[in-house]
Enzyme design. Structure first.
Site, short mmCIF file in Angstrom:
data_model
loop_
_atom_site.label_atom_id
_atom_site.label_comp_id
_atom_site.label_asym_id
_atom_site.label_seq_id
_atom_site.Cartn_x
_atom_site.Cartn_y
_atom_site.Cartn_z
N ASP A 153 38.61 2.78 49.35
CA ASP A 153 38.09 4.15 49.50
C ASP A 153 37.98 4.85 48.16
OD1 ASP A 153 39.35 7.24 50.98
OD2 ASP A 153 37.32 6.66 50.40
N ASP A 185 31.39 -8.58 51.44
CA ASP A 185 30.18 -9.39 51.22
C ASP A 185 29.12 -9.06 52.25
OD1 ASP A 185 29.45 -12.97 51.23
OD2 ASP A 185 28.47 -11.30 50.21
N HIS A 230 30.68 7.84 47.41
CA HIS A 230 31.49 8.71 46.55
C HIS A 230 32.32 7.85 45.61
CE1 HIS A 230 35.65 8.52 48.30
NE2 HIS A 230 35.04 8.31 49.45
N GLU A 284 34.33 13.99 46.70
CA GLU A 284 34.18 13.83 48.16
C GLU A 284 35.50 14.14 48.85
OE1 GLU A 284 35.66 11.46 50.25
OE2 GLU A 284 34.51 11.86 52.07
N ASP A 289 30.93 4.41 52.55
CA ASP A 289 32.26 4.95 52.27
C ASP A 289 33.28 4.13 53.06
OD1 ASP A 289 33.76 8.31 52.64
OD2 ASP A 289 34.54 6.42 51.83
N1 DTR Z 1 36.64 10.72 55.01
C1 DTR Z 1 36.45 9.44 54.34
C2 DTR Z 1 36.91 8.28 55.20
C3 DTR Z 1 36.29 8.30 56.54
C4 DTR Z 1 36.93 8.65 57.69
N2 DTR Z 1 36.06 8.54 58.75
C5 DTR Z 1 34.85 8.13 58.27
C6 DTR Z 1 33.66 7.89 58.92
C7 DTR Z 1 32.56 7.51 58.17
C8 DTR Z 1 32.68 7.36 56.79
C9 DTR Z 1 33.88 7.61 56.13
C10 DTR Z 1 34.97 7.98 56.89
C11 DTR Z 1 37.24 9.42 53.06
O1 DTR Z 1 38.48 9.52 53.15
O2 DTR Z 1 36.62 9.31 52.00
ZN ZN Z 2 39.22 9.10 51.29
ZN ZN Z 3 35.85 7.74 51.19
CA CA Z 4 26.41 -11.85 49.66
#
Ligand code: DTR
Ligand code: ZN
Ligand code: ZN
Ligand code: CA
Ligand code: ZN
Length: 277
Positions: A97, A262, A85, A131, A160
């Site tokens: 994130d 990395d 995302h 997302e 993500d």
């Molecule tokens: N919800 C996602 C962050 C997140 C939290 N638990 C997981 C597990 C697997 C992938 C992502 C995540 C966010 O805040 O975008």
């Molecule tokens: Zn998030």
């Molecule tokens: Zn995320």
């Molecule tokens: Ca590399």
């Protein structure tokens, strides 16, 4: 698979950060920083020879956008997808994130072009909108696939948060074949992994999994706390969150562990090269 230069991935993160700075401090759905992020990624892909398209949707009173990039060639009935995302929360630039996932997927796509990779399967790379508002873009994409197009997807790989500052190395425990590809890569590095347990409904693989598509992915952790046992095997700080800037204004380029970024970028490339043949 080629080594992904982490400096290239970090250059994309720097661009995302400057885009946020020039657009009210974030890259959130419905804000100018999101569309500017998409335009940056699309421009890179067009220049590299990808066929790109923007899929529009509307949610929470604003227009959202998914970016879909197809690498010409491969079997159109066997499509391997990798995605991330591209939107942040409104409180900050969203570099871990999910600039990290977005940048790693972009750099892997660019590595495909640099290598002139021509795998048996068709490659499709995607960047999702909205997302953070409830997996909206990825759900919209899956809901609007024809049954033939959905049946053609052999796997969806999700990235993500893959550069958390106090990182764990978590592998999605969904499709066993995909999971094994990631685990074998990390075994080759001598880095232990754990299965991701925050729940399948938490990111953009959910819609694909619910539609019966094999899914997998990587994650370095969010607001949960790293245990002493995890710090013993991975390093970092026990008793601290994997990412103490999760959904905060401090989720900047200094909120990224470059070793984790990395390793996960290289794991992404390894999975694409391995699964697409
Ligand atoms: N919800 C996602 C962050 C997140 C939290 N638990 C997981 C597990 C697997 C992938 C992502 C995540 C966010 O805040 O975008
Ligand atoms: Zn998030
Ligand atoms: Zn995320
Ligand atoms: Ca590399
Ligand atoms: Zn899962």
């Amino acid at each position: 698979a080629p080594d992904i230069p982490v400096a290239n991935v970090q250059a994309h993160l720097a661009r995302f950060q400057s885009i946020a700075a020039a657009n009210g401090g974030n890259r959130a759905h419905g804000r100018p920083g999101y569309r500017a992020s998409l335009d940056y990624v699309r421009q890179q892909l067009d220049a590299a020879g990808f066929t790109t398209r923007v899929q529009q949707f509307s949610t929470f009173g604003s227009i959202g956008y998914n970016l879909v990039a197809d690498w010409p060639g491969g079997d159109p009935n066997q499509v391997l997808m990798a995605g991330a995302h591209l939107d942040s929360v409104s409180s900050g630039p969203g570099i871990n994130d999910n600039g990290t996932g977005s940048a790693a997927v972009l750099e892997t796509a660019l590595a495909v072009a640099r290598a002139g990779f021509q795998p048996r399967e068709h490659l499709r790379f995607t960047w999702w909108g909205a997302e953070e508002l409830g997996l909206v873009g990825s759900r919209y994409y899956v809901a609007n696939l024809s049954s033939a197009d959905r049946a053609a997807i052999t796997g969806y790989l999700n990235f993500d948060m893959i550069g958390s500052p106090n990182p764990g190395y978590f592998v999605y425990d969904d499709d066993p074949q995909i999971e094994k590809v990631f685990k074998d890569f990390y075994a080759g590095l001598g880095v232990p992994t754990e299965i991701e347990t925050e729940g399948d409904g938490r990111s953009d693989h959910a819609a694909f999994k619910n539609a019966g598509v094999p899914v997998g992915g990587l994650f370095t952790g969010a607001s949960r706390t790293k245990s002493a046992a995890q710090a013993a095997k991975w390093g970092g700080t026990a008793g601290q969150p994997f990412d103490r800037c999760y959904h905060s204004s401090c989720d900047t380029t200094s909120n990224v562990n470059s070793t984790a970024l990395d390793r996960n970028s290289d794991a992404l490339a390894h999975a694409v090269w391995t699964l697409a043949e």
